[in-house]
Structures are given as structure tokens and as C-alpha cells.
Design an enzyme around this catalytic site. Structure first.
Site, PDB file in Angstrom:
ATOM      1  N   CYS A   1     -23.096  14.444   3.315  1.00 28.25           N
ATOM      2  CA  CYS A   1     -23.306  13.725   4.577  1.00 28.25           C
ATOM      3  C   CYS A   1     -22.476  12.440   4.686  1.00 28.25           C
ATOM      4  O   CYS A   1     -22.255  11.793   3.665  1.00 28.25           O
ATOM      5  CB  CYS A   1     -24.776  13.381   4.724  1.00 28.25           C
ATOM      6  SG  CYS A   1     -25.737  14.882   4.969  1.00 28.25           S
ATOM      7  N   PRO A   2     -22.002  12.086   5.860  1.00 27.42           N
ATOM      8  CA  PRO A   2     -22.171  12.791   7.147  1.00 27.42           C
ATOM      9  C   PRO A   2     -21.228  13.974   7.352  1.00 27.42           C
ATOM     10  O   PRO A   2     -21.335  14.679   8.349  1.00 27.42           O
ATOM     11  CB  PRO A   2     -21.872  11.700   8.173  1.00 27.42           C
ATOM     12  CG  PRO A   2     -20.915  10.778   7.463  1.00 27.42           C
ATOM     13  CD  PRO A   2     -21.294  10.810   6.014  1.00 27.42           C
TER      14      PRO A   2
ATOM     15  N   GLY B   1     -17.493  14.156   6.102  1.00 27.95           N
ATOM     16  CA  GLY B   1     -16.028  13.960   6.076  1.00 27.95           C
ATOM     17  C   GLY B   1     -15.301  14.994   5.218  1.00 27.95           C
ATOM     18  O   GLY B   1     -14.235  15.490   5.590  1.00 27.95           O
TER      19      GLY B   1
ATOM     20  N   ASP C   1     -27.163  17.945   0.939  1.00 30.61           N
ATOM     21  CA  ASP C   1     -27.471  16.518   1.058  1.00 30.61           C
ATOM     22  C   ASP C   1     -28.777  16.396   1.838  1.00 30.61           C
ATOM     23  O   ASP C   1     -29.033  17.199   2.740  1.00 30.61           O
ATOM     24  CB  ASP C   1     -26.332  15.795   1.824  1.00 30.61           C
ATOM     25  CG  ASP C   1     -26.301  14.299   1.557  1.00 30.61           C
ATOM     26  OD1 ASP C   1     -27.359  13.665   1.670  1.00 30.61           O
ATOM     27  OD2 ASP C   1     -25.221  13.770   1.254  1.00 30.61           O
TER      28      ASP C   1
ATOM     29  N   ASP D   1     -31.326  18.624  -3.767  1.00 33.52           N
ATOM     30  CA  ASP D   1     -30.725  17.730  -4.757  1.00 33.52           C
ATOM     31  C   ASP D   1     -29.460  18.412  -5.304  1.00 33.52           C
ATOM     32  O   ASP D   1     -29.534  19.524  -5.818  1.00 33.52           O
ATOM     33  CB  ASP D   1     -31.754  17.484  -5.875  1.00 33.52           C
ATOM     34  CG  ASP D   1     -31.205  16.566  -6.966  1.00 33.52           C
ATOM     35  OD1 ASP D   1     -29.992  16.280  -6.960  1.00 33.52           O
ATOM     36  OD2 ASP D   1     -32.002  16.140  -7.816  1.00 33.52           O
TER      37      ASP D   1
ATOM     38  N   ASP E   1     -18.957  14.325  -3.841  1.00 35.11           N
ATOM     39  CA  ASP E   1     -18.715  12.897  -3.596  1.00 35.11           C
ATOM     40  C   ASP E   1     -20.026  12.121  -3.748  1.00 35.11           C
ATOM     41  O   ASP E   1     -20.242  11.112  -3.084  1.00 35.11           O
ATOM     42  CB  ASP E   1     -18.135  12.749  -2.170  1.00 35.11           C
ATOM     43  CG  ASP E   1     -17.601  11.359  -1.873  1.00 35.11           C
ATOM     44  OD1 ASP E   1     -17.271  10.625  -2.826  1.00 35.11           O
ATOM     45  OD2 ASP E   1     -17.504  11.001  -0.686  1.00 35.11           O
TER      46      ASP E   1
ATOM     47  N   LYS F   1     -17.077   7.696  -9.955  1.00 31.57           N
ATOM     48  CA  LYS F   1     -17.187   6.291  -9.529  1.00 31.57           C
ATOM     49  C   LYS F   1     -17.087   5.431 -10.786  1.00 31.57           C
ATOM     50  O   LYS F   1     -17.768   5.702 -11.786  1.00 31.57           O
ATOM     51  CB  LYS F   1     -18.522   6.046  -8.830  1.00 31.57           C
ATOM     52  CG  LYS F   1     -18.896   7.098  -7.781  1.00 31.57           C
ATOM     53  CD  LYS F   1     -18.147   6.933  -6.471  1.00 31.57           C
ATOM     54  CE  LYS F   1     -18.435   8.119  -5.556  1.00 31.57           C
ATOM     55  NZ  LYS F   1     -17.634   8.145  -4.336  1.00 31.57           N
TER      56      LYS F   1
HETATM   57  C1  LIG Z   1     -20.270   8.710  -0.319  1.00 31.35           C
HETATM   58  S1  LIG Z   1     -21.448   9.689   0.519  1.00 31.35           S
HETATM   59  C2  LIG Z   1     -20.564  11.158   0.837  1.00 31.35           C
HETATM   60  C3  LIG Z   1     -19.609  11.064   1.988  1.00 31.35           C
HETATM   61  C4  LIG Z   1     -19.029  12.401   2.357  1.00 31.35           C
HETATM   62  N1  LIG Z   1     -18.161  12.929   1.294  1.00 31.35           N
HETATM   63  C5  LIG Z   1     -18.199  12.309   3.613  1.00 31.35           C
HETATM   64  O1  LIG Z   1     -16.993  12.469   3.535  1.00 31.35           O
HETATM   65  O2  LIG Z   1     -18.781  12.102   4.686  1.00 31.35           O
HETATM   66  C6  LIG Z   1     -22.523  10.160  -0.746  1.00 31.35           C
HETATM   67  C7  LIG Z   1     -23.609  11.122  -0.305  1.00 31.35           C
HETATM   68  O3  LIG Z   1     -24.188  11.660  -1.482  1.00 31.35           O
HETATM   69  C8  LIG Z   1     -25.555  11.912  -1.206  1.00 31.35           C
HETATM   70  N2  LIG Z   1     -26.259  12.056  -2.494  1.00 31.35           N
HETATM   71  C9  LIG Z   1     -26.416  11.151  -3.465  1.00 31.35           C
HETATM   72  N3  LIG Z   1     -27.119  11.681  -4.488  1.00 31.35           N
HETATM   73  C10 LIG Z   1     -27.381  12.964  -4.138  1.00 31.35           C
HETATM   74  C11 LIG Z   1     -28.053  14.028  -4.770  1.00 31.35           C
HETATM   75  N4  LIG Z   1     -28.604  13.890  -5.957  1.00 31.35           N
HETATM   76  N5  LIG Z   1     -28.116  15.211  -4.126  1.00 31.35           N
HETATM   77  C12 LIG Z   1     -27.557  15.377  -2.915  1.00 31.35           C
HETATM   78  N6  LIG Z   1     -26.903  14.394  -2.263  1.00 31.35           N
HETATM   79  C13 LIG Z   1     -26.829  13.196  -2.866  1.00 31.35           C
HETATM   80  C14 LIG Z   1     -26.000  10.751  -0.366  1.00 31.35           C
HETATM   81  O4  LIG Z   1     -27.110  11.112   0.419  1.00 31.35           O
HETATM   82  C15 LIG Z   1     -24.746  10.485   0.486  1.00 31.35           C
HETATM   83  O5  LIG Z   1     -24.841  11.113   1.757  1.00 31.35           O
END
Ligand SMILES: C[S@@+](CC[C@H](N)C(=O)[O-])C[C@H]1O[C@@H](n2cnc3c(N)ncnc32)[C@H](O)[C@@H]1O
Length: 366
Positions: free
Chosen positions: A221-222, A224, A240, A260, A277, A306
Site C-alpha cells: 500500500c498504497p 506504487g 498489506d 501479514d 517494500d 532499510k
Molecule cells: C513503504 S510502504 C510501501 C509503499 C509501496 N511500495 C508503494 O510503492 O506504494 C510500506 C508498507 O508496508 C506495510 N507493512 C509493514 N509491515 C507489514 C507486514 N508485516 N505485512 C504486510 N504489510 C506490512 C505497511 O502497511 C506499508 O503500507
């Protein structure tokens, strides 16, 4: 010329220096890095004069994580006279480069240096003419010949040298110029697009980023990254708990899984791509990606690690070594590459491609 000049993201000079020193030493090339914090470049000065060219030739550019560009340069040219900056530059290159294929007048990727870019653009034209007259450059552009670089770090102050086209970045300043698609849901879409440009040769896109392929996007999310996959006409499982951009859901190519990412398992056996990501500890992400590859749940993966505040080079190399070790233990043949992309901030992007061994011992790609 006895120096190798590497361009990097400002703030990552120490990582770039640690990397070039380690990788040069592996090849028994000795020297020392000169590092100025936040300058956007590192100089590696070789003790042996001819070692700079040897390093630029023998160290695969694709193996470098923190460098955006690699070239051989001579001493810094200072106080270039305003009325004739060209003669000293031509002098520096005479007897070093012949029949170069292209000229790039560049600057470090810093705010201060940005002010020099207009000058660089203007200066390129008369300098190119002079270099052609001196036979340092061919009269036409050739992608097979060395690229002449003039790297201005301040007004009237530059490094001059060359890169080898088969072992350097093809992009001006080492940065692919990508346009943000106005209908993409987030700017991080450019990270995945850049990763495709850096890790996948253009002539393999149609086969490896093919329409109809299935992909999984963990932490989507969202959307990209999902957007990039949808643009390539793939079907995407977007994992997500957050909200996905409605425009992506409307394409009918996206299955939004509120789960998850660490627990999600592939819902089918023909997933080509795994991208991830999620903002998480690098070691957790690295292990998760390795699980997918070891189990054969995907063919290729692109993900971000990261970086912590300190010991960033060690963190990356330890995680990459751990991935390699686990793949080896499981008899998996794979190609691993990592790069701090232009669109990456405190992170690096990793690409892993599983190579399947065909029956009869011949290595083949699935
Ligand atoms: C940096 S954002 C991703 C942006 C995405 N790549 C984009 O281009 O729009 C990180 C995302 O990872 C999700 N996230 C973090 N830990 C997670 C998990 N354990 N399982 C699923 N999603 C997770 C968060 O909800 C967040 O939306």
C-alpha cells in the site's frame, strides 16, 4: 591516471569507500580512499599507477552497491582560467583517451553542485568540438568506446577521466532519468521502475517482465510498486493491511490480501515475481526473501533492505552473505545483486534471480 572516482549518494561516502577498499584488496589492488562527507563522491587512490585502470576493468561495476558510477581520473584540475578552460582538460586527456565515444560533463549529486549544471550543459558543446579536433573523441557517438567524463566539484575545479562502457553506468551522473507517472499512487513507484532498469537488461524485459505473469507485492500500500507490475500487464497479489489505490483495484489485475507479509504464502505455483517494500529489520526481510527463493515460490525477487544509522555497509554485506549461505546450503543457484538506487534513501535494493538447473546438468533458466 592513478585514481578511481566513484559517484555515490551524498551521505554514503564512508560506505562507498569501505566497499571500494574491500573489493580492491580482494584483487590485490592497494590504495586508500579519500572521503569528504556529503560530497557525493569518493576517490580511491591506487599506489600503483596502472592499478586504477585495472580496477576499473576488473572489478565488475554490477558488484558495487554504493557506487553509481566508476571512472579513472587524474589529478584535480584547479583554477581553470575563465578565458580558456578547455586547453588544460584536453592536455589531461591527451595520450590517455583516443577515439572516445561520448562526453559527459557532470557534477556531484549535491545541492551546491546543482548550480553548476547549467554551466556544464553550455560548456559541453565547445569542449566536445575541441576533443573531436584532438581525436580524443570520435566525430560521432559510439556506445562501444570509452566515455570521457569531466566532473566539476566547484567552479573552475574538476576531475577529468574516462569510464569503460562495458563496466560502468550508461546514465548521465549514474542516474537514470525517470518521469513520475501522474496516475501512480506513490512516488516510490520510481524505486521499482529504477530497479528494473538497473537489474534487468532492456532486451530481456519482454521475457522477464512479461504480460500475464503473476507477482506478489508484500507491503504494497498504497500501490506504487504494484502500479509498475500492473503497467507490465501482470496479475498482482498486493499484501498489506492498509488501503490500496482504487485506480489499481479498478484494473481487475490486483488481488488485495489483507494479511501479514511474513505469514502470507503463495496462493499458486506460478508466481514469477516477489517484490517487498515492508519497513522492517533487514535481517527479517532477507530471511523471508530467502525462504521464498529456497522453496521455489518465485523466480525473481526485488526488495529493499532499510539501513540502520550506523554500520550500514556491514549490515548490507552481512545480510547478503547470509542469503548466499542459505541459498548454497539448499543447493540453490542464484544471481544476487544489490545497489543503492537514486530513488533509495536510507536503504539499498536487492535483486535475486533463481537459476534452475535443467536435467542433464546443463544450467538453464526456467
Ligand atoms: C513503504 S510502504 C510501501 C509503499 C509501496 N511500495 C508503494 O510503492 O506504494 C510500506 C508498507 O508496508 C506495510 N507493512 C509493514 N509491515 C507489514 C507486514 N508485516 N505485512 C504486510 N504489510 C506490512 C505497511 O502497511 C506499508 O503500507
Amino acid at each position: 591516471m592513478n585514481k578511481v572516482l566513484l559517484y555515490c549518494r551524498p551521505g554514503f561516502e564512508k560506505e562507498c569507500a569501505a566497499e571500494i577498499s574491500a573489493k580492491a584488496a580482494e584483487r590485490e589492488i592497494y590504495g586508500f580512499p579519500r572521503v569528504k562527507e556529503n560530497s557525493g563522491y569518493v576517490l580511491f587512490e591506487c599506489y600503483q599507477f596502472e592499478d586504477a585502470e585495472r580496477l576499473a576493468r576488473e572489478l565488475p561495476f554490477d558488484d558495487l552497491i554504493f557506487a553509481r558510477q566508476m571512472l579513472v581520473v587524474g589529478e584535480l584540475l584547479r583554477d581553470l582560467p575563465q578565458e580558456d578552460r578547455i586547453t588544460p582538460i584536453v592536455g589531461m586527456l591527451t595520450g590517455v583517451v583516443e577515439k572516445g565515444g561520448e562526453l559527459r560533463v557532470e557534477v556531484p549529486d549535491t545541492n551546491e553542485a546543482k548550480e553548476l549544471t547549467k554551466f556544464c550543459r553550455k560548456f559541453t558543446v565547445p569542449l566536445r568540438t575541441a576533443l573531436r579536433e584532438s581525436k580524443i573523441l570520435l566525430n560521432y557517438e559510439s556506445p562501444k568506446r570509452p566515455v570521457v567524463h569531466v566532473f566539476f566539484i566547484a567552479p573552475g575545479t574538476c576531475y577529468v577521466g574516462y569510464s569503460l562502457p562495458e563496466n560502468s553506468s550508461p546514465f548521465y551522473m549514474g542516474i537514470p532519468r525517470l518521469k513520475f507517472p501522474s496516475d501512480a499512487p506513490s512516488r516510490s513507484t520510481l524505486k521499482l521502475e529504477e530497479a528494473f532498469h538497473v537489474f534487468i537488461p532492456a532486451d530481456e524485459w519482454d521475457e522477464r517482465l512479461a504480460s500475464g505473469m503473476y507477482a506478489v507485492d508484500l507491503g504494497a500500500c498504497p500501490g506504487g510498486w504494484t502500479y509498475q507490475l500492473v503497467q507490465r500487464s501482470m496479475m498482482v497479489y498486493a499484501v498489506d493491511n492498509g488501503p490500496m489505490a482504487p485506480s489499481l483495484m479498478d484494473t481487475g489485475q490486483v488481488m488485495h490480501e489483507r494479511a501479514d507479509g511474513f505469514k502470507f504464502r503463495p496462493p499458486r505455483t506460478n508466481i514469477s515475481w516477489l517484490v517487498c517494500d515492508m519497513v522492517e529489520k533487514p535481517v527479517r526481510v532477507a530471511n523471508l526473501m530467502t525462504d521464498w527463493l529456497v522453496n521455489g515460490w518465485c523466480r525473481e525477487a526485488i526488495f529493499n533492505l532499510k539501513l540502520p544509522m550506523k554500520k550500514r555497509y556491514e549490515e548490507v554485506t552481512q545480510n547478503l552473505a547470509m542469503i548466499q549461505e542459505r541459498l548454497n546450503e539448499n543447493g540453490i543457484n542464484a544471481q544476487i545483486r544489490a545497489r543503492q538506487l537514486y530513488h533509495d534513501r536510507e536503504e539499498v535494493t536487492v535483486h535475486i534471480r533463481r537459476i534452475w538447473a535443467a536435467a542433464g546438468g546443463r544450467r538453464d533458466e526456467r
